[in-house]
Each structure stands twice: as C-alpha cells, then as structure tokens.
Design a protein around this motif. Structure first.
Motif, mmCIF file in Angstrom:
data_model
loop_
_atom_site.group_PDB
_atom_site.id
_atom_site.type_symbol
_atom_site.label_atom_id
_atom_site.label_comp_id
_atom_site.label_asym_id
_atom_site.label_seq_id
_atom_site.Cartn_x
_atom_site.Cartn_y
_atom_site.Cartn_z
ATOM 1 N N MET A 254 46.161 31.113 38.454
ATOM 2 C CA MET A 254 45.191 30.888 37.351
ATOM 3 C C MET A 254 46.044 30.457 36.117
ATOM 4 N N GLY A 255 45.748 29.852 35.168
ATOM 5 C CA GLY A 255 46.113 29.620 33.738
ATOM 6 C C GLY A 255 46.178 31.072 32.836
ATOM 7 N N TYR A 256 46.966 30.840 31.965
ATOM 8 C CA TYR A 256 47.345 32.160 31.101
ATOM 9 C C TYR A 256 45.849 32.699 30.574
ATOM 10 N N GLY A 257 45.083 31.589 29.981
ATOM 11 C CA GLY A 257 43.826 31.852 29.656
ATOM 12 C C GLY A 257 42.668 32.573 30.362
ATOM 13 N N ARG A 258 42.781 32.473 31.770
ATOM 14 C CA ARG A 258 41.975 33.001 32.643
ATOM 15 C C ARG A 258 42.641 33.824 33.661
ATOM 16 N N SER A 259 43.848 34.752 33.086
ATOM 17 C CA SER A 259 44.432 35.799 33.847
ATOM 18 C C SER A 259 43.554 36.906 34.293
ATOM 19 N N GLY A 260 43.407 37.057 35.612
ATOM 20 C CA GLY A 260 42.620 38.218 35.762
ATOM 21 C C GLY A 260 41.346 37.666 36.656
ATOM 22 N N GLU A 261 40.718 36.849 36.072
ATOM 23 C CA GLU A 261 39.598 36.282 36.726
ATOM 24 C C GLU A 261 39.431 35.896 38.134
ATOM 25 N N ASP A 262 40.662 35.607 38.875
ATOM 26 C CA ASP A 262 40.698 35.360 40.152
ATOM 27 C C ASP A 262 40.532 36.566 40.902
ATOM 28 N N ILE A 263 40.914 37.793 40.544
ATOM 29 C CA ILE A 263 40.968 38.950 41.210
ATOM 30 C C ILE A 263 39.217 39.430 41.103
ATOM 31 N N VAL A 264 38.600 39.110 39.699
ATOM 32 C CA VAL A 264 37.240 39.452 39.901
ATOM 33 C C VAL A 264 36.405 38.488 40.764
ATOM 34 N N VAL A 265 36.734 37.433 40.910
ATOM 35 C CA VAL A 265 36.030 36.422 41.608
ATOM 36 C C VAL A 265 36.253 36.652 42.980
ATOM 37 N N LYS A 266 37.482 37.212 43.458
ATOM 38 C CA LYS A 266 37.528 37.510 44.784
ATOM 39 C C LYS A 266 36.869 38.619 45.481
ATOM 40 N N GLU A 267 36.739 39.530 44.417
ATOM 41 C CA GLU A 267 36.062 40.743 44.861
ATOM 42 C C GLU A 267 34.468 40.436 45.052
ATOM 43 N N ALA A 268 33.975 39.701 44.155
ATOM 44 C CA ALA A 268 32.619 39.312 44.097
ATOM 45 C C ALA A 268 32.392 38.369 45.394
ATOM 46 N N LEU A 269 33.270 37.562 45.758
ATOM 47 C CA LEU A 269 32.936 36.586 46.994
ATOM 48 C C LEU A 269 33.138 37.714 48.069
ATOM 49 N N LYS A 270 34.004 38.383 48.046
ATOM 50 C CA LYS A 270 34.243 39.326 49.243
ATOM 51 C C LYS A 270 32.769 40.280 49.510
ATOM 52 N N ASN A 271 32.216 40.683 48.235
ATOM 53 C CA ASN A 271 31.054 41.578 48.437
ATOM 54 C C ASN A 271 29.858 40.581 49.036
ATOM 55 N N LEU A 272 29.794 39.415 48.609
ATOM 56 C CA LEU A 272 28.889 38.487 49.156
ATOM 57 C C LEU A 272 28.916 38.079 50.677
ATOM 58 N N GLY A 273 30.185 38.092 51.102
ATOM 59 C CA GLY A 273 30.605 37.839 52.302
ATOM 60 C C GLY A 273 30.951 36.345 52.337
ATOM 61 N N VAL A 274 31.335 35.811 51.312
ATOM 62 C CA VAL A 274 31.928 34.406 51.272
ATOM 63 C C VAL A 274 33.421 34.351 51.699
ATOM 64 N N PRO A 275 33.921 33.537 52.572
ATOM 65 C CA PRO A 275 35.246 33.663 53.004
ATOM 66 C C PRO A 275 36.218 32.963 51.962
ATOM 67 N N ILE A 276 37.434 33.419 51.685
ATOM 68 C CA ILE A 276 38.162 32.710 50.908
ATOM 69 C C ILE A 276 39.209 31.933 51.697
ATOM 70 N N CYS A 277 39.039 30.411 51.316
ATOM 71 C CA CYS A 277 39.798 29.490 52.187
ATOM 72 C C CYS A 277 41.102 29.455 51.502
ATOM 73 N N TYR A 278 41.629 29.685 50.391
ATOM 74 C CA TYR A 278 42.630 29.534 49.783
ATOM 75 C C TYR A 278 43.061 30.614 48.561
#
Length: 202
Positions: free
Chosen positions: A1-25
């Motif tokens: 992720m870019g500097y301005g969005r640091s940490g967002e990927d962790i939050v999104v990954k957790e949200a997708l995991k809770n929704l049962g959405v697989p992470i492809c990459y």
C-alpha cells in the motif's frame, strides 16, 4: 500500500475474512500499490502513479495475467493530482471513455506473449472500438475522469467536473449526465468513484 494508506490493507483483510471473502493476492509491507481498473472480463488497466512502486506493479503483473488475458499498463507523471488510474481514465461504456492523455508518459500492451509499447494510445483504443473523449487540464483537476456509470448511457457526476464542450460531446453520443454538487463528498478528500462502491451495475 502507498504511504497515505498505510494500515488500511490490514483492516480490509480482516473485514473480508469476517465476510468469508477469500484473499486472492497479498502485497507485502514494502509494496506500494493502490489499485487498477477492470475494463472488461479480459482487460485490466494499470496506471503506475505516485501511489505505486514500479517494482510492486511488475511483481503483480504475472498474477494478473492468470486472471485476465491482457493488461494496458501506463506509466504516469508522479504528482498527487494523478494519484489513481481513475483520475486519468474513466470508462463510460464498452465504446466510450473520458481520458486525460497529457499525464501519460508511456503505455504498453501486456499479454502472456510479452509486452509491446503503445505509440498512439487514442488509436490503440479506437482499434478496440473504444472512442476517447479528452478532458481539459482544468476538468482533470476537478475529477472529470472519476464518475459512476449507472448504465451504458447514464453517468452520475459532480456538477463542477465537466465543461460545456465535454458535456456536448457526451450528449451527442447519447449519454445522460446526472449531476449533483459535491459539498459533502469533497470533505472526504476523494473523487466520486473513490468514495463509492458499486455492488451491482444494471
């Protein structure tokens, strides 16, 4: 992720995991990559902007080619106003798009067979039955290329984004523009497309 969005990927990954959405990459912590545009079931548009690192894009390309047959890859002037692909290119329908070409440095067509530089981007897209309508410098700075296509002939857009000439060109193509003033959305610091999530297009 870019500097301005640091940490967002962790939050999104957790949200997708809770929704049962697989992470492809998954990118790693050294990567800078903030998205791409899907132009069709076979074509992806990637712009290497100030929010991307070229090495991160190159690492991602082989994976993209396992899902899509081709990539249109554009190297972009590294300034904030061109931070995302949708600040430069906006697909209205399969045959029409808004574009700001002055920000394009080089472009390539990439497939499993290799990559070829695109000399004339407008002609390249025309040969693919897509007409490009250029927006002005002022329009680009007002998020002209970032809008929501409701259907093939209707777009939702800020009323400050397009000038009369561009609107006239769109009207001549049968495009209806639903406009509104972005008072509240501008407070979010993003363009219309960035601040929405389309779940289903008619």
């Amino acid at each position: 992720m870019g500097y301005g969005r640091s940490g967002e990927d962790i939050v999104v990954k957790e949200a997708l995991k809770n929704l049962g959405v697989p992470i492809c990459y998954e990118f790693d912590e050294t990567d800078h990559f903030e998205g791409f545009l899907i132009l069709s079931p076979s074509t992806v548009f990637i712009a290497c902007t100030e929010r991307h690192r070229s090495a991160s894009v190159e690492k991602f390309i082989p994976y993209v080619l396992t899902l899509f047959s081709e990539i249109i890859y554009v190297d972009v002037v590294k300034v904030r106003r061109y931070m995302h692909a949708d600040m430069l290119f906006g697909k209205i329908n399969d045959h029409l798009a808004l574009v700001y070409l002055p920000a394009f440095l080089k472009a390539w067509h990439i497939t499993q067979n290799g990559r070829q530089e695109i000399g004339d981007f407008r002609q390249f897209m025309f040969e693919r039955q897509m007409e490009l309508i250029s927006v002005s410098d002022e329009e680009q700075q007002k998020w002209a290329c970032s809008f929501i296509p409701i259907d093939a002939n209707t777009m939702l857009h800020y009323d400050i984004a397009l000038n009369a000439q561009t609107k006239s060109q769109l009207y001549s193509k049968g495009i209806e523009i639903i406009e509104f003033h972005p008072d509240a959305l501008l407070a979010g610091g993003g363009s219309l497309r960035c601040l929405t999530l389309m779940l289903l297009r008619a």
